[in-house]
Scaffold this motif. Structure first.
Motif, PDB file in Angstrom:
ATOM      1  N   ASP A 143      24.089  35.542  51.733  1.00  0.00           N
ATOM      2  CA  ASP A 143      24.396  34.766  50.536  1.00  0.00           C
ATOM      3  C   ASP A 143      25.673  33.948  50.677  1.00  0.00           C
ATOM      4  OD1 ASP A 143      22.151  35.480  49.124  1.00  0.00           O
ATOM      5  OD2 ASP A 143      23.085  37.192  48.125  1.00  0.00           O
ATOM      6  N   ASP A 192      20.409  44.199  44.729  1.00  0.00           N
ATOM      7  CA  ASP A 192      21.399  43.153  44.455  1.00  0.00           C
ATOM      8  C   ASP A 192      21.382  42.693  43.007  1.00  0.00           C
ATOM      9  OD1 ASP A 192      22.426  43.126  47.026  1.00  0.00           O
ATOM     10  OD2 ASP A 192      20.988  41.638  47.724  1.00  0.00           O
ATOM     11  N   PHE A 193      20.778  43.476  42.127  1.00  0.00           N
ATOM     12  CA  PHE A 193      20.771  43.139  40.696  1.00  0.00           C
ATOM     13  C   PHE A 193      21.019  44.406  39.898  1.00  0.00           C
ATOM     14  CE2 PHE A 193      18.683  42.675  36.569  1.00  0.00           C
ATOM     15  CZ  PHE A 193      19.252  41.494  36.121  1.00  0.00           C
ATOM     16  N   ASP A 194      22.113  44.435  39.157  1.00  0.00           N
ATOM     17  CA  ASP A 194      22.517  45.643  38.450  1.00  0.00           C
ATOM     18  C   ASP A 194      22.923  45.283  37.026  1.00  0.00           C
ATOM     19  OD1 ASP A 194      23.477  48.040  37.550  1.00  0.00           O
ATOM     20  OD2 ASP A 194      25.209  48.105  38.892  1.00  0.00           O
ATOM     21  N   ASN A 217      22.649  37.540  38.446  1.00  0.00           N
ATOM     22  CA  ASN A 217      21.884  36.294  38.621  1.00  0.00           C
ATOM     23  C   ASN A 217      22.317  35.186  37.661  1.00  0.00           C
ATOM     24  OD1 ASN A 217      20.479  37.810  40.468  1.00  0.00           O
ATOM     25  ND2 ASN A 217      18.461  37.172  39.776  1.00  0.00           N
ATOM     26  N   TYR A 271      30.612  38.777  38.778  1.00  0.00           N
ATOM     27  CA  TYR A 271      30.118  39.934  39.506  1.00  0.00           C
ATOM     28  C   TYR A 271      29.428  39.522  40.818  1.00  0.00           C
ATOM     29  CZ  TYR A 271      30.870  42.170  34.959  1.00  0.00           C
ATOM     30  OH  TYR A 271      31.413  42.611  33.773  1.00  0.00           O
ATOM     31  N   CYS A 280      24.057  34.543  44.100  1.00  0.00           N
ATOM     32  CA  CYS A 280      25.238  35.238  44.608  1.00  0.00           C
ATOM     33  C   CYS A 280      25.824  36.208  43.597  1.00  0.00           C
ATOM     34  CB  CYS A 280      26.306  34.226  45.012  1.00  0.00           C
ATOM     35  SG  CYS A 280      25.908  33.321  46.526  1.00  0.00           S
ATOM     36  N   SER A 281      25.298  36.215  42.374  1.00  0.00           N
ATOM     37  CA  SER A 281      25.792  37.077  41.309  1.00  0.00           C
ATOM     38  C   SER A 281      24.923  38.314  41.158  1.00  0.00           C
ATOM     39  CB  SER A 281      25.807  36.297  39.981  1.00  0.00           C
ATOM     40  OG  SER A 281      25.961  37.155  38.879  1.00  0.00           O
ATOM     41  N   SER A 282      25.551  39.452  40.878  1.00  0.00           N
ATOM     42  CA  SER A 282      24.800  40.692  40.664  1.00  0.00           C
ATOM     43  C   SER A 282      24.025  40.676  39.358  1.00  0.00           C
ATOM     44  CB  SER A 282      25.756  41.894  40.665  1.00  0.00           C
ATOM     45  OG  SER A 282      26.314  42.083  41.950  1.00  0.00           O
ATOM     46  N   ASN A 339      27.829  39.557  44.371  1.00  0.00           N
ATOM     47  CA  ASN A 339      27.232  40.711  45.041  1.00  0.00           C
ATOM     48  C   ASN A 339      28.002  41.061  46.320  1.00  0.00           C
ATOM     49  OD1 ASN A 339      26.133  39.241  47.328  1.00  0.00           O
ATOM     50  ND2 ASN A 339      24.509  38.495  45.981  1.00  0.00           N
ATOM     51  N   ASN A 340      27.625  42.162  46.938  1.00  0.00           N
ATOM     52  CA  ASN A 340      28.392  42.694  48.068  1.00  0.00           C
ATOM     53  C   ASN A 340      28.390  41.783  49.287  1.00  0.00           C
ATOM     54  OD1 ASN A 340      29.080  45.032  46.653  1.00  0.00           O
ATOM     55  ND2 ASN A 340      27.229  46.123  47.322  1.00  0.00           N
TER      56      ASN A 340
END
Length: 304
Positions: A27, A85-87, A163, A240, A159-161, A242-243
Motif C-alpha cells: 500500500d 486490514d479493516f477494523d 477505508n 488510521y 491505505c486506511s484501516s 494500516n500497518n
C-alpha cells in the motif's frame, strides 16, 4: 458528517472491485506512486519543483477529539465487520493519521456541483473535482499524463484501516477552499435499510457537496496541523493508516519510483515524523539511498 446513500428496492447492488488491482502490491508503494504521479501532472509552474509532503502523526500528535471527522460513520463500519486490514473498532482509539500533500499544483479544479452527463463530460475544462470524487474506474486524463485518477485515487481509502480519507484542496484558479471525504465499503444494510458502497464526508442537499465554511476549514487545518496557508494544492488525510503504510516504506517508495524526477530537480519530497524533517531532493538523494536499509542488494542495483 458522513452519509451513505440509501438504495431503492430496485437498485442494482454492486461492490467495488477496483481495490483488487492493488491487492498484490504494498500500500505504501501504491500510495507514493499514484499520489506523486498525479501531482506532477498538476504542476502550475514547471520552472519550479513540485513539493510533496508526507506527515505522520506520532504518540504526541494522535487526534483525541476525532468525533467531528467520524460522525455518522460507525454504524456503516459496524455493518461491514472486521476483515483483513479493516477494523471498525479501531475508531474507539485516538486517531493516528498520515497526511499526503502537494504544492505548486493546481488543486482540484472544476465545478464541484457538476455530476456529469456523458455527452458533456469532455466540455468540462479540467474538472479535477468531478473526476476525483464523482467517478470510479473512469478518468478524464489522456495523452502522456502519468496518472489517470481512474484507479489511482482508490489508494487513499485503501491505505486506511477504515477505508476512508478526507481531502482538502485550495484551488489555483479561483482560490476556493473545499473539504470533502470519501469512504469506500461494500454494499451493506443497517436496520433493514440497504446502503450504497460509497459514503461522503460532506454537506448534503440531496447530493454530497464539499464543505466551504471557513470555520470548518480552519478547525481541520488546526486539528491536523496543516500549514498550507494560501498555497494551492491538495491535502489528503488518511485516518488510521494500516500497518503496511509506515514511514520506512514510504521513504523507500519515494526513492524507488521517483529517483529521476528527484535527481533532475522536478520534485522535492518532505517526510515529517515526530516533528523531525527529512528532505529528499537532488542534493540529498544519494545520502538518502545510503541510509535506507534495503531488504536486499537487488533493490539497490535497480535504483542505481
Amino acid at each position: 458528517m458522513w452519509k451513505f446513500k440509501k438504495l431503492e428496492e430496485d437498485s442494482v447492488l454492486t461492490d467495488p472491485t477496483d481495490g483488487s488491482f492493488f491487492a498484490n502490491n504494498d500500500d505504501s508503494d501504491n500510495l507514493v506512486r499514484e499520489a506523486i504521479q498525479n501531482s506532477l501532472d498538476a504542476v502550475i509552474d514547471k520552472s519550479k519543483p513540485v513539493k510533496m509532503k508526507f506527515t505522520f502523526s506520532d504518540s504526541h500528535g494522535l487526534l483525541t477529539n476525532k468525533q467531528p471527522y467520524l460522525g455518522g460513520l460507525k454504524k456503516h463500519l459496524d455493518a461491514i465487520g472486521p476483515q483483513e486490514d479493516f477494523d471498525p473498532d479501531i475508531i474507539k482509539q485516538p486517531m493516528p493519521y498520515l497526511i499526503v500533500e502537494d504544492f505548486n499544483t493546481r488543486g482540484l479544479q472544476g465545478d464541484p456541483d457538476y455530476f456529469g452527463l456523458l455527452k458533456d463530460e469532455k466540455k468540462e475544462d479540467r474538472n479535477d473535482f468531478y473526476w476525483f470524487y464523482r467517478n470510479r474506474g473512469r478518468s478524464g486524463k489522456s495523452g502522456e499524463q502519468r496518472g489517470r485518477w481512474g484507479l489511482g485515487k482508490r489508494v487513499f481509502p485503501q491505505c486506511s484501516s477504515i477505508n476512508a480519507f478526507i481531502g482538502y484542496t485550495l484551488r489555483h484558479r479561483d482560490q476556493r477552499k473545499l473539504i470533502m471525504g470519501q469512504c469506500v465499503l461494500k454494499t451493506h444494510d443497517v436496520n433493514d435499510d440497504v446502503y450504497d458502497n460509497t459514503g461522503f464526508y460532506s454537506i448534503y442537499d440531496r447530493k454530497p457537496m464539499p464543505i466551504e465554511n471557513e470555520e470548518n476549514i480552519t478547525k481541520l487545518c488546526e486539528d491536523f496541523s496543516i500549514k498550507r496557508g494560501e498555497e494551492p494544492g491538495f491535502s489528503a488525510i488518511i485516518p488510521y493508516p494500516n500497518n503496511h503504510v509506515n514511514y520506512d516504506n514510504i521513504q523507500k517508495a519515494c526513492v524507488r519510483h521517483f529517483f529521476y524526477p528527484l535527481l533532475s530537480g522536478e520534485l522535492i519530497i518532505e517526510l515529517w515524523k515526530g516533528g523531525e524533517l527529512v528532505t529528499i531532493d537532488s542534493d540529498s538523494i544519494q545520502d538518502c539511498i545510503q541510509q535506507i536499509q534495503w531488504k536486499n542488494n537487488e533493490e539497490i542495483e535497480n535504483i542505481e
